[in-house]
Structure formats: C-alpha cells, structure tokens
Design a protein around this motif. Structure first.
Motif, PDB file in Angstrom:
ATOM      1  N   ALA A   1       0.840  -1.203   0.000  1.00 33.43           N
ATOM      2  CA  ALA A   1       0.000   0.000   0.000  1.00 33.43           C
ATOM      3  C   ALA A   1       0.870   1.246   0.000  1.00 33.43           C
ATOM      4  O   ALA A   1       0.595   2.210  -0.725  1.00 33.43           O
ATOM      5  N   ALA A   2       1.946   1.210   0.803  1.00 33.85           N
ATOM      6  CA  ALA A   2       2.815   2.386   0.906  1.00 33.85           C
ATOM      7  C   ALA A   2       3.512   2.664  -0.421  1.00 33.85           C
ATOM      8  O   ALA A   2       3.712   3.823  -0.791  1.00 33.85           O
ATOM      9  N   ILE A   3       3.872   1.610  -1.163  1.00 37.03           N
ATOM     10  CA  ILE A   3       4.500   1.816  -2.483  1.00 37.03           C
ATOM     11  C   ILE A   3       3.534   2.568  -3.395  1.00 37.03           C
ATOM     12  O   ILE A   3       3.891   3.559  -4.023  1.00 37.03           O
ATOM     13  N   ALA A   4       2.294   2.091  -3.423  1.00 34.56           N
ATOM     14  CA  ALA A   4       1.296   2.732  -4.278  1.00 34.56           C
ATOM     15  C   ALA A   4       1.115   4.195  -3.882  1.00 34.56           C
ATOM     16  O   ALA A   4       1.013   5.077  -4.733  1.00 34.56           O
ATOM     17  N   ILE A   5       1.099   4.445  -2.565  1.00 35.99           N
ATOM     18  CA  ILE A   5       0.867   5.812  -2.101  1.00 35.99           C
ATOM     19  C   ILE A   5       2.097   6.684  -2.340  1.00 35.99           C
ATOM     20  O   ILE A   5       1.993   7.809  -2.825  1.00 35.99           O
ATOM     21  N   ALA A   6       3.296   6.156  -2.038  1.00 31.01           N
ATOM     22  CA  ALA A   6       4.502   6.979  -2.107  1.00 31.01           C
ATOM     23  C   ALA A   6       4.883   7.296  -3.549  1.00 31.01           C
ATOM     24  O   ALA A   6       5.490   8.324  -3.819  1.00 31.01           O
ATOM     25  N   GLN A   7       4.536   6.423  -4.496  1.00 28.12           N
ATOM     26  CA  GLN A   7       4.868   6.727  -5.886  1.00 28.12           C
ATOM     27  C   GLN A   7       4.026   7.866  -6.412  1.00 28.12           C
ATOM     28  O   GLN A   7       4.397   8.505  -7.389  1.00 28.12           O
ATOM     29  N   GLY A   8       2.880   8.111  -5.727  1.00 24.73           N
ATOM     30  CA  GLY A   8       2.130   9.331  -5.967  1.00 24.73           C
ATOM     31  C   GLY A   8       1.351   9.395  -7.257  1.00 24.73           C
ATOM     32  O   GLY A   8       0.815  10.423  -7.599  1.00 24.73           O
ATOM     33  N   ARG A   9       1.276   8.276  -7.988  1.00 26.95           N
ATOM     34  CA  ARG A   9       0.523   8.335  -9.243  1.00 26.95           C
ATOM     35  C   ARG A   9      -0.932   7.968  -9.012  1.00 26.95           C
ATOM     36  O   ARG A   9      -1.754   8.079  -9.894  1.00 26.95           O
ATOM     37  N   LEU A  10      -1.226   7.520  -7.776  1.00 26.76           N
ATOM     38  CA  LEU A  10      -2.578   7.106  -7.443  1.00 26.76           C
ATOM     39  C   LEU A  10      -3.415   8.348  -7.155  1.00 26.76           C
ATOM     40  O   LEU A  10      -2.998   9.199  -6.378  1.00 26.76           O
ATOM     41  N   PRO A  11      -4.599   8.471  -7.769  1.00 19.00           N
ATOM     42  CA  PRO A  11      -5.423   9.627  -7.410  1.00 19.00           C
ATOM     43  C   PRO A  11      -5.894   9.496  -5.952  1.00 19.00           C
ATOM     44  O   PRO A  11      -6.301   8.418  -5.517  1.00 19.00           O
ATOM     45  N   GLY A  12      -5.818  10.576  -5.210  1.00 20.90           N
ATOM     46  CA  GLY A  12      -6.241  10.558  -3.813  1.00 20.90           C
ATOM     47  C   GLY A  12      -5.312   9.778  -2.920  1.00 20.90           C
ATOM     48  O   GLY A  12      -5.742   9.245  -1.890  1.00 20.90           O
ATOM     49  N   ALA A  13      -4.026   9.702  -3.297  1.00 19.71           N
ATOM     50  CA  ALA A  13      -3.068   8.896  -2.530  1.00 19.71           C
ATOM     51  C   ALA A  13      -2.980   9.353  -1.077  1.00 19.71           C
ATOM     52  O   ALA A  13      -2.943   8.537  -0.156  1.00 19.71           O
ATOM     53  N   GLU A  14      -3.012  10.676  -0.899  1.00 24.65           N
ATOM     54  CA  GLU A  14      -2.856  11.199   0.455  1.00 24.65           C
ATOM     55  C   GLU A  14      -4.038  10.795   1.340  1.00 24.65           C
ATOM     56  O   GLU A  14      -3.862  10.399   2.499  1.00 24.65           O
ATOM     57  N   ALA A  15      -5.248  10.875   0.769  1.00 24.08           N
ATOM     58  CA  ALA A  15      -6.440  10.509   1.523  1.00 24.08           C
ATOM     59  C   ALA A  15      -6.393   9.033   1.900  1.00 24.08           C
ATOM     60  O   ALA A  15      -6.730   8.646   3.031  1.00 24.08           O
ATOM     61  N   ILE A  16      -5.945   8.199   0.975  1.00 25.23           N
ATOM     62  CA  ILE A  16      -5.863   6.771   1.254  1.00 25.23           C
ATOM     63  C   ILE A  16      -4.861   6.510   2.369  1.00 25.23           C
ATOM     64  O   ILE A  16      -5.100   5.699   3.276  1.00 25.23           O
ATOM     65  N   GLY A  17      -3.739   7.245   2.336  1.00 23.00           N
ATOM     66  CA  GLY A  17      -2.735   7.109   3.377  1.00 23.00           C
ATOM     67  C   GLY A  17      -3.296   7.456   4.746  1.00 23.00           C
ATOM     68  O   GLY A  17      -3.121   6.715   5.723  1.00 23.00           O
ATOM     69  N   THR A  18      -4.017   8.572   4.827  1.00 21.55           N
ATOM     70  CA  THR A  18      -4.630   8.987   6.082  1.00 21.55           C
ATOM     71  C   THR A  18      -5.622   7.943   6.563  1.00 21.55           C
ATOM     72  O   THR A  18      -5.681   7.597   7.745  1.00 21.55           O
ATOM     73  N   PHE A  19      -6.393   7.412   5.621  1.00 17.05           N
ATOM     74  CA  PHE A  19      -7.402   6.409   5.957  1.00 17.05           C
ATOM     75  C   PHE A  19      -6.742   5.159   6.533  1.00 17.05           C
ATOM     76  O   PHE A  19      -7.204   4.590   7.523  1.00 17.05           O
ATOM     77  N   LEU A  20      -5.613   4.750   5.925  1.00 12.90           N
ATOM     78  CA  LEU A  20      -4.905   3.557   6.393  1.00 12.90           C
ATOM     79  C   LEU A  20      -4.403   3.726   7.825  1.00 12.90           C
ATOM     80  O   LEU A  20      -4.349   2.774   8.598  1.00 12.90           O
ATOM     81  N   VAL A  21      -4.008   4.935   8.161  1.00 14.48           N
ATOM     82  CA  VAL A  21      -3.416   5.190   9.471  1.00 14.48           C
ATOM     83  C   VAL A  21      -4.492   5.473  10.519  1.00 14.48           C
ATOM     84  O   VAL A  21      -4.245   5.424  11.713  1.00 14.48           O
TER      85      VAL A  21
END
Lengths: 266, 363
Positions: free
Chosen positions: A85-105
């Motif tokens: 999940a962190a790879i997908a979020i950190a690569q930053g090409r995912l739309p809404g990556a930041e929101a997903i990161g917050t949701f995971l935490v």
C-alpha cells in the motif's frame, strides 16, 4: 542568573518525568523478587520463586503461544500489505493517494474499545465466529497503521530510480524490489515490524471482544489472574516481558539506531 | 526532417516511435539509427521528449507505436532486464546498501556469473574509471565525481550493447563536468561503446558526440555532426537552441539558384535557401561571421554599438540597427576600440547566411 536557573528547572522536569514514567516499572520489577505472596517490595531478602511459578499458571502456555502467533502473523501480514500500500501511495501516481494514506493510518486514532465493539458486531453480522481468525483479522487492523505510517515515511525518502537501475542491470521487477528496495528500507521494516508486533502483543481493548473461553491472549489471561489470585507471579511475568522488550529494543538500536525508530532524526 | 536512411549496419534502430501521456504527445513518430561505436547526443529543452526516448530504448517505458531494435534484435516488448543496456542516471542511482565494488558487481551477480569472473570484471571496470583504490568504500563516502564514475563502471561492467546517459553530468559543477566530459569520451572511445547521451547542455552535446540529435516537441529536428548542427542548422529551432545568432525577419523578393533576396528593416539581405517570392522568412547568421567593414561584398548593415560583452580572448558586440539586433563576435583588441553608441558597419558573407520560414505568429 535566570539562564542557569531555567536549565536547572528543565533538567529537573525532564528527570521527574522520566522517573514518573519508569517508577511503576521499577516497582513491578522489584516486587517480582518478593519472598512473600503479596505485592510487596522485597525488604527481607530476594526470591526467584515467583519466576518458577510462571510456567505452572493455569493456561499460561496456550495464552503465550496464542499471543505470539497472532502478533507474529499479523505483523508479517501487515508488513506485506502495508508495504505494498505504501508503495502505491509513495509513488504518488494514485489519485487521492494522500487521503488513502490517512485512511490507512486512521485506526491509530480510534479508541481500541470502539474498534473492538465495531469488529465484534461486524463479525457477528457476517456470521464469522472463529475466534482465532477473528483475532488475527482484528490485530491486522491494529498493526497495519503502524506499518503503513512507517513505510510511507520510509518510502517517501526512497529513490525509485534505484529500482529502475536494478532492472536495467538485469533484475526482474520483483527481483529489483527484493534486491534493492528491501535492503534500502531495512530500518523502516524493522521499525514497522517492531511497533506492529508490540502493538499486537499487548493489545487488550480490541482482543477482549473477540476472545472465547479457549482462545485467550496473554494480556487478557493476565488480567484474569489478577482478579483470581493476585500474587507476585504476574509481577515476575511482567518483568520478563519488560526484559524481552528491552532486549528487542537494544538489538534494534544496534542494527539501525533507536533515534531513527523514534523518528526524531536521520 | 533530415533523417538518414536506416541501413543494415545500424546497431540501434528506433523506428516511428510514438508515446503519449494522457493528452500530451511526448514522442511523435521518431526515427533514429545509430552505428556501432557511435556516440550520439539527444539535445533539447526540457519536455522535448529526449528522456522519454532514452527510456523507450532502455525498456523502462513502452512506446504506443513504433519499434526499437538493438544489435539486430527487435526489443520493443522486451523488458529492461533482458535488453543488455547500461544506464547512467542523472542522480547516479547507486545502491546505498552496497560498497563501490558491490555496486559495480551488481549486474554480474544478478547474471549469476562465477565469482572469479565477477571479481575480474569489477577490477577492470574500476580501473577504467580510475577508482580501483576505492573498491571497498561505502557509496556515502564518495564525492559527486567519484559517484559518477562508479555509476559508469557499474553500467560498463555488464558489457552492454548500448550505454545510455540520462543527464548524467548535469549534477556536477562546471569544472568537474568539463573534466568528466573529456574522460568519459576517452573511456567510451577505448571500449568502442555505442552510447546515447541525453542533455540540455549544448556544450556537452557539441564536445562529446559524433552526432547530435536536436529534439523539439517530441520530434528530432536535426541529426548531424556537431559541426553541421552549429554551422548548418536545419531549422530555426536548432539555430536558436545551439549557439548564438543574429536573426532578422523579412520578406522574400526574389529567388535565384538557391539564393534568396530578402527585404528587411535593415535593408536588402541575401541568404542561401529556396523560397517563393512573398514568403515571410527569418534571415540568420552566426556571430563569428560578422566583421567590421567599409564597403565589403556580401551582406552589410550599419548600426550603433549597444553593448560590448567581454569574454576573455573574444568579445561579443551587440549592435542595434533599425529595431533589429546584430550579434558580432570580435577579437578582444578590435572590440576594445568600440565605444558604446559608436557607429559601426558590419558585413558577412552570403554563404554563411541562412533563411528559415518565419514562425507562425499565432503562438
């Protein structure tokens, strides 16, 4: 004149805070050597009899084994899932990556009791009643945020060109991840794994809703003992757990540095 | 525009390669053929598609259309690890958890070569870049220039069919960069490497390469030897991007035998080129062709000195004439005599004057 005073004040406060935090642990460690069967400081001589009794406690070994299993498995699963999940979020090409990161935490910010009740209801509604699997899933929810948070932070400093370099040098994509990204992120993995393991191992509020008569984790079993027979055996057990944790932390410090794990510096 | 025919001797052939990201066309039907042992630079401003073209060749990106062939083998759909290309990245991308030798050995270890072979190849590659004494160092203990050499050694160690450099020198400071340009050229010559450099630095392109491909808007505008790129730019873009120039707009009034007569704000100028009378063109020349002259043949324009920029052995003189600006490069002692605002007449040969179609006004 005021400056030395301020420094003295700051030091006093720091020492006081450290003492306040550590005092209960020191008391429990001291009490574990008590020769008498009450929680007391060992004044008239020390004894290891309560340590000898740990293994004879009713249901201790199954509880320890269950806690270790759940902690190890949930940590391993959380490491795999959280890193992906962190790879997908950190690569930053995912739309809404930041929101997903917050949701995971976000489970980190939720009271364990709420999480426990919610999971209990949810599993019930699904007709899912296997205590062991329910515990594992619940602990995955508890441990995943620790892994996600640490790995997102670690990966945001990771240079993905390294993976490309490894690929041009002959690695397949999974090979490049294993040979380059995993070693480069070893400190993050260790930190994430350690926090996740400890979070799972001493979790009480979530586990309490999901255990049954035969499936009880160690913290729950320990609380049960204290209600039934409050003798220093528990103090001895706590001291052992404390000792194991300290050893784990020191070893990790030797490997990657504790300041990095606490996130207080490079 | 000026594509050479793709011959069988070409070692690397890119044919009609296109790449789009969303609505943006990054590469637009690009053709490129490179001989074995040739050093070619892809030169252009950021966003011109040069890095994307390099990534297509490395296999790190796939073209939407077109093909890539290396050493006679179509590798368009072959993943990077089976292409046998060496890439030196802009930030070097050295593995921080490995030593210098560990980095250089990486590609060979992955290929499961025998230990003795690996050790020999690592020694050879490190000796080539003069870093044999640092083999055991951790990467973090190296300077920028040394890291650059390790990156090169790592790419060389696997004996790739093609070496690719992605802005590989741009992170170094100017002096070190110039040193490395010379050294890299020597190394690549010695091993007869086929190499492609990507850069936005025209000096690097002109000094290092056998041929330069000037890229703009996802296309190769011109592919030629550095001398030709500078002396005979094929387009206004190349003229602008590489080197300095004087550019004057005008209207063609006559065309005869490859020479056009152009009416401009500074008078009638002659230039090489073929245009219909009435065409809007830009007449251009390089600053070193302009000379102070009384009544010389060729093109001549009178104006006033606007500025003299001292550049060591030579000076750059900016002359204003009829709203246009002329740039002349003159020897230091000649330029020293020029006072600001002085009258000057500059002349230059017709053979060094080019005409290009005027750019569309609608930007």
């Amino acid at each position: 004149m005021t400056r030395p005073l301020a420094i003295l004040f700051a030091w006093t406060m720091a020492l006081g805070a450290a003492l306040f935090l550590l005092a209960p642990l020191m008391v429990i460690a001291a009490a574990s050597f008590s020769p008498t069967p009450v929680f007391d400081l060992p004044v008239g001589g020390a004894s290891l009899r309560w340590y000898a009794r740990i293994g004879q406690m009713d249901g201790f070994w199954p509880a320890l084994s269950l806690s270790l299993q759940i902690a190890a498995l949930s940590t391993a699963l959380a490491l795999a899932l959280g890193t992906l999940a962190a790879i997908a979020i950190a690569q930053g090409r995912l739309p809404g990556a930041e929101a997903i990161g917050t949701f995971l935490v976000s489970p980190l910010m939720m009271p364990g009791l709420v999480l426990g009740i919610a999971l209990l209801q949810y599993f019930r509604a699904m007709g899912f009643s296997a205590a062991w699997s329910a515990l594992l899933l619940a602990h995955l929810v508890v441990t995943l945020p620790y892994v996600a948070r640490t790995m997102i932070a670690g990966l945001s400093r990771f240079d993905f060109t390294l993976v490309e370099a490894a690929r041009t040098l002959g690695c397949t994509y999974p090979g490049a991840i294993l040979k380059v990204m995993v070693p480069a992120l070893a400190p993050s993995f260790l930190t994430a794994g350690l926090f996740a393991f400890l979070a799972s191992f001493d979790n009480y509020p979530v586990s309490i809703f999901l255990t049954d008569v035969r499936t009880k984790t160690l913290p729950i079993k320990m609380l049960q003992y204290i209600e039934e027979a409050p003798d220093p055996t528990l103090a001895a057990l706590s001291t052992l757990i404390l000792g194991a944790t300290v050893i784990l932390l020191v070893a990790s410090d030797r490997l990657v540095g504790l300041h990095r794990m606490a996130g207080t510096g490079q | 525009m000026s594509q050479e025919p793709i011959d069988a001797a070409s070692h690397l052939v890119v044919r009609q390669a296109s790449k789009r990201y969303g609505a943006t066309t990054v590469l637009d039907r690009v053709d490129l053929a490179i001989r074995r042992g040739e050093l070619v630079t892809l030169l252009g401003p950021s966003g011109c598609g040069k890095t994307t073209l390099l990534r297509l060749i490395a296999g790190l990106a796939l073209p939407d259309a077109g093909t890539v062939a290396i050493a006679g083998r179509d590798v368009t759909r072959v993943p990077p690890h089976r292409r046998n290309v060496g890439v030196v990245f802009q930030n070097y991308a050295l593995f921080p958890h490995l030593s210098v030798a560990g980095n250089v050995a990486f590609g060979l270890t992955v290929r499961r070569r025998p230990k003795a072979d690996i050790a020999r190849a690592v020694d050879k590659a490190l000796a080539l870049v003069h870093l044999d004494h640092l083999a055991a160092r951790p990467i973090s203990a190296l300077s920028g220039g040394q890291q650059q050499r390790v990156a090169l050694a790592r790419a060389l160690a696997v004996e790739p069919d093609v070496l690719l450099f992605d802005e590989a020198l741009s992170a170094l400071d100017r002096k070190l960069r110039e040193e490395m340009q010379g050294e890299m050229r020597r190394i690549l010559r010695d091993i007869n490497a086929t190499a492609i450099f990507v850069t936005h630095d025209q000096d690097e392109a002109l000094t290092m390469s056998d041929r330069v491909a000037v890229m703009n808007g996802g296309r190769i505008e011109q592919l030629a030897e550095p001398r030709l790129i500078y002396q005979r730019p094929a387009s206004l873009f190349t003229l602008n991007f590489v080197g300095l120039s004087t550019r004057i707009s005008g209207t063609v009034v006559a065309c005869d035998g490859g020479i056009v007569q152009v009416d401009t704000k500074v008078g009638r100028l002659a230039a090489t080129g073929r245009f219909l009378a009435g065409s809007q063109v830009v007449v251009a020349t390089r600053p070193e062709h302009l000379r102070p002259a009384a009544g010389a043949t060729g093109n001549a324009v009178s104006g006033r000195v606007r500025a003299v920029v001292f550049q060591g052995s030579r000076s750059l003189v900016e002359v204003g004439a009829g709203g246009e600006t002329l740039l002349a490069e003159l020897p230091g002692q000649e330029a020293a005599l020029l006072a600001p605002d002085a009258e000057i007449r500059l002349a230059w040969p017709v053979s060094e004057t080019f005409a290009f179609p005027a750019p569309e006004m609608a930007a």
